[in-house]
Design a protein around this motif. Structure first.
Motif, PDB file in Angstrom:
ATOM      1  N   GLU A 100      -1.734 -33.633 -13.454  1.00 22.52           N
ATOM      2  CA  GLU A 100      -1.123 -32.638 -14.333  1.00 22.52           C
ATOM      3  C   GLU A 100      -1.406 -32.956 -15.792  1.00 22.52           C
ATOM      4  O   GLU A 100      -1.698 -32.066 -16.590  1.00 22.52           O
ATOM      5  CB  GLU A 100       0.379 -32.555 -14.092  1.00 22.52           C
ATOM      6  CG  GLU A 100       1.089 -31.555 -14.985  1.00 22.52           C
ATOM      7  CD  GLU A 100       0.608 -30.124 -14.837  1.00 22.52           C
ATOM      8  OE1 GLU A 100       0.654 -29.382 -15.836  1.00 22.52           O
ATOM      9  OE2 GLU A 100       0.169 -29.742 -13.732  1.00 22.52           O
ATOM     10  N   ASP A 101      -1.341 -34.244 -16.168  1.00 20.72           N
ATOM     11  CA  ASP A 101      -1.660 -34.645 -17.533  1.00 20.72           C
ATOM     12  C   ASP A 101      -3.107 -34.292 -17.869  1.00 20.72           C
ATOM     13  O   ASP A 101      -3.389 -33.794 -18.951  1.00 20.72           O
ATOM     14  CB  ASP A 101      -1.443 -36.149 -17.726  1.00 20.72           C
ATOM     15  CG  ASP A 101       0.025 -36.525 -17.773  1.00 20.72           C
ATOM     16  OD1 ASP A 101       0.883 -35.625 -17.944  1.00 20.72           O
ATOM     17  OD2 ASP A 101       0.318 -37.721 -17.623  1.00 20.72           O
ATOM     18  N   ALA A 102      -4.032 -34.545 -16.953  1.00 25.12           N
ATOM     19  CA  ALA A 102      -5.442 -34.230 -17.173  1.00 25.12           C
ATOM     20  C   ALA A 102      -5.636 -32.726 -17.319  1.00 25.12           C
ATOM     21  O   ALA A 102      -6.406 -32.272 -18.167  1.00 25.12           O
ATOM     22  CB  ALA A 102      -6.291 -34.772 -16.031  1.00 25.12           C
ATOM     23  N   ALA A 103      -4.934 -31.948 -16.523  1.00 23.99           N
ATOM     24  CA  ALA A 103      -5.028 -30.492 -16.623  1.00 23.99           C
ATOM     25  C   ALA A 103      -4.493 -30.010 -17.965  1.00 23.99           C
ATOM     26  O   ALA A 103      -5.060 -29.112 -18.585  1.00 23.99           O
ATOM     27  CB  ALA A 103      -4.271 -29.834 -15.473  1.00 23.99           C
ATOM     28  N   GLN A 104      -3.409 -30.610 -18.434  1.00 26.76           N
ATOM     29  CA  GLN A 104      -2.837 -30.241 -19.730  1.00 26.76           C
ATOM     30  C   GLN A 104      -3.801 -30.587 -20.859  1.00 26.76           C
ATOM     31  O   GLN A 104      -3.967 -29.814 -21.796  1.00 26.76           O
ATOM     32  CB  GLN A 104      -1.482 -30.924 -19.942  1.00 26.76           C
ATOM     33  CG  GLN A 104      -0.796 -30.543 -21.233  1.00 26.76           C
ATOM     34  CD  GLN A 104      -0.449 -29.076 -21.296  1.00 26.76           C
ATOM     35  OE1 GLN A 104      -0.069 -28.474 -20.314  1.00 26.76           O
ATOM     36  NE2 GLN A 104      -0.606 -28.480 -22.463  1.00 26.76           N
ATOM     37  N   VAL A 105      -4.429 -31.747 -20.788  1.00 29.45           N
ATOM     38  CA  VAL A 105      -5.416 -32.143 -21.798  1.00 29.45           C
ATOM     39  C   VAL A 105      -6.557 -31.127 -21.833  1.00 29.45           C
ATOM     40  O   VAL A 105      -7.000 -30.706 -22.898  1.00 29.45           O
ATOM     41  CB  VAL A 105      -5.950 -33.570 -21.521  1.00 29.45           C
ATOM     42  CG1 VAL A 105      -7.173 -33.879 -22.369  1.00 29.45           C
ATOM     43  CG2 VAL A 105      -4.858 -34.599 -21.781  1.00 29.45           C
ATOM     44  N   ALA A 149      -8.005 -24.555 -25.755  1.00 25.02           N
ATOM     45  CA  ALA A 149      -7.306 -23.806 -26.804  1.00 25.02           C
ATOM     46  C   ALA A 149      -7.808 -24.240 -28.181  1.00 25.02           C
ATOM     47  O   ALA A 149      -8.029 -23.394 -29.064  1.00 25.02           O
ATOM     48  CB  ALA A 149      -5.798 -24.017 -26.692  1.00 25.02           C
ATOM     49  N   PHE A 150      -7.999 -25.527 -28.375  1.00 29.79           N
ATOM     50  CA  PHE A 150      -8.504 -26.034 -29.654  1.00 29.79           C
ATOM     51  C   PHE A 150      -9.882 -25.464 -29.945  1.00 29.79           C
ATOM     52  O   PHE A 150     -10.153 -24.994 -31.052  1.00 29.79           O
ATOM     53  CB  PHE A 150      -8.555 -27.569 -29.647  1.00 29.79           C
ATOM     54  CG  PHE A 150      -9.266 -28.129 -30.844  1.00 29.79           C
ATOM     55  CD1 PHE A 150      -8.627 -28.210 -32.068  1.00 29.79           C
ATOM     56  CD2 PHE A 150     -10.573 -28.577 -30.746  1.00 29.79           C
ATOM     57  CE1 PHE A 150      -9.280 -28.712 -33.181  1.00 29.79           C
ATOM     58  CE2 PHE A 150     -11.236 -29.080 -31.856  1.00 29.79           C
ATOM     59  CZ  PHE A 150     -10.588 -29.148 -33.077  1.00 29.79           C
ATOM     60  N   LEU A 151     -10.786 -25.490 -28.952  1.00 32.88           N
ATOM     61  CA  LEU A 151     -12.151 -25.011 -29.163  1.00 32.88           C
ATOM     62  C   LEU A 151     -12.194 -23.500 -29.412  1.00 32.88           C
ATOM     63  O   LEU A 151     -13.049 -23.027 -30.165  1.00 32.88           O
ATOM     64  CB  LEU A 151     -13.040 -25.398 -27.984  1.00 32.88           C
ATOM     65  CG  LEU A 151     -13.329 -26.900 -27.888  1.00 32.88           C
ATOM     66  CD1 LEU A 151     -14.063 -27.222 -26.600  1.00 32.88           C
ATOM     67  CD2 LEU A 151     -14.118 -27.374 -29.096  1.00 32.88           C
ATOM     68  N   LYS A 152     -11.276 -22.755 -28.823  1.00 28.63           N
ATOM     69  CA  LYS A 152     -11.200 -21.313 -29.107  1.00 28.63           C
ATOM     70  C   LYS A 152     -10.737 -21.072 -30.539  1.00 28.63           C
ATOM     71  O   LYS A 152     -11.210 -20.166 -31.218  1.00 28.63           O
ATOM     72  CB  LYS A 152     -10.253 -20.617 -28.134  1.00 28.63           C
ATOM     73  CG  LYS A 152     -10.862 -20.398 -26.775  1.00 28.63           C
ATOM     74  CD  LYS A 152      -9.896 -19.674 -25.858  1.00 28.63           C
ATOM     75  CE  LYS A 152     -10.514 -19.549 -24.472  1.00 28.63           C
ATOM     76  NZ  LYS A 152      -9.590 -18.976 -23.504  1.00 28.63           N
ATOM     77  N   ALA A 153      -9.803 -21.891 -30.999  1.00 28.22           N
ATOM     78  CA  ALA A 153      -9.285 -21.751 -32.361  1.00 28.22           C
ATOM     79  C   ALA A 153     -10.269 -22.265 -33.406  1.00 28.22           C
ATOM     80  O   ALA A 153     -10.235 -21.828 -34.561  1.00 28.22           O
ATOM     81  CB  ALA A 153      -7.956 -22.497 -32.493  1.00 28.22           C
ATOM     82  N   GLU A 154     -11.145 -23.181 -33.019  1.00 25.09           N
ATOM     83  CA  GLU A 154     -12.117 -23.797 -33.930  1.00 25.09           C
ATOM     84  C   GLU A 154     -13.531 -23.628 -33.363  1.00 25.09           C
ATOM     85  O   GLU A 154     -14.191 -24.606 -32.993  1.00 25.09           O
ATOM     86  CB  GLU A 154     -11.818 -25.292 -34.093  1.00 25.09           C
ATOM     87  CG  GLU A 154     -10.491 -25.617 -34.714  1.00 25.09           C
ATOM     88  CD  GLU A 154     -10.541 -25.559 -36.235  1.00 25.09           C
ATOM     89  OE1 GLU A 154     -11.652 -25.554 -36.810  1.00 25.09           O
ATOM     90  OE2 GLU A 154      -9.475 -25.529 -36.842  1.00 25.09           O
ATOM     91  N   LYS A 167      -3.152 -37.597 -29.983  1.00 31.19           N
ATOM     92  CA  LYS A 167      -2.618 -36.740 -31.030  1.00 31.19           C
ATOM     93  C   LYS A 167      -3.276 -35.385 -30.888  1.00 31.19           C
ATOM     94  O   LYS A 167      -4.129 -35.184 -30.016  1.00 31.19           O
ATOM     95  CB  LYS A 167      -2.904 -37.360 -32.384  1.00 31.19           C
ATOM     96  CG  LYS A 167      -2.237 -38.718 -32.531  1.00 31.19           C
ATOM     97  CD  LYS A 167      -2.283 -39.223 -33.915  1.00 31.19           C
ATOM     98  CE  LYS A 167      -1.571 -40.564 -33.886  1.00 31.19           C
ATOM     99  NZ  LYS A 167      -1.325 -41.151 -35.076  1.00 31.19           N
ATOM    100  N   ASP A 168      -2.912 -34.448 -31.704  1.00 36.63           N
ATOM    101  CA  ASP A 168      -3.550 -33.143 -31.678  1.00 36.63           C
ATOM    102  C   ASP A 168      -5.032 -33.309 -32.011  1.00 36.63           C
ATOM    103  O   ASP A 168      -5.407 -34.191 -32.801  1.00 36.63           O
ATOM    104  CB  ASP A 168      -2.907 -32.208 -32.707  1.00 36.63           C
ATOM    105  CG  ASP A 168      -1.494 -31.816 -32.319  1.00 36.63           C
ATOM    106  OD1 ASP A 168      -1.149 -31.917 -31.123  1.00 36.63           O
ATOM    107  OD2 ASP A 168      -0.739 -31.411 -33.222  1.00 36.63           O
TER     108      ASP A 168
END
Length: 82
Positions: free
Chosen positions: A24-29, A35-40, A72-73
């Motif tokens: 689950e942690d790996a899926a969240q990462v 999401a980060f790559l879509k935003a950037e 971190k983010d």
């Protein structure tokens, strides 16, 4: 003898309990990275302070995270054209 059997059983139970949590942690990462790559979209290299990632052919390729790190983010360290 009995204590080693109990220890073995506890180890197996721990593996099954921890395994799904790690998945689950790996899926969240992965979701956070997407999401980060879509935003950037113009970010070519980024980090979460545990791994260094580079976008190659549109896909992120990351180093293995260090053992003792605190994620971190994501932060962009190099944008396209820099």
């Amino acid at each position: 003898m009995r204590s080693s059997i109990v220890a073995g059983i506890l180890a197996l139970v721990s593996a099954f309990v921890i395994g799904p949590a790690a998945a689950e942690d790996a899926a969240q990462v992965q979701r956070n990275m997407e999401a980060f790559l879509k935003a950037e979209p113009d970010c070519d290299e980024f980090t979460d302070q545990c791994s260094i990632c580079k976008v190659t052919d549109g896909q992120p390729v990351c180093s293995t995270p260090s053992i003792a790190c605190i994620r971190k983010d994501y932060a962009c360290t190099r944008k396209s054209g820099e």
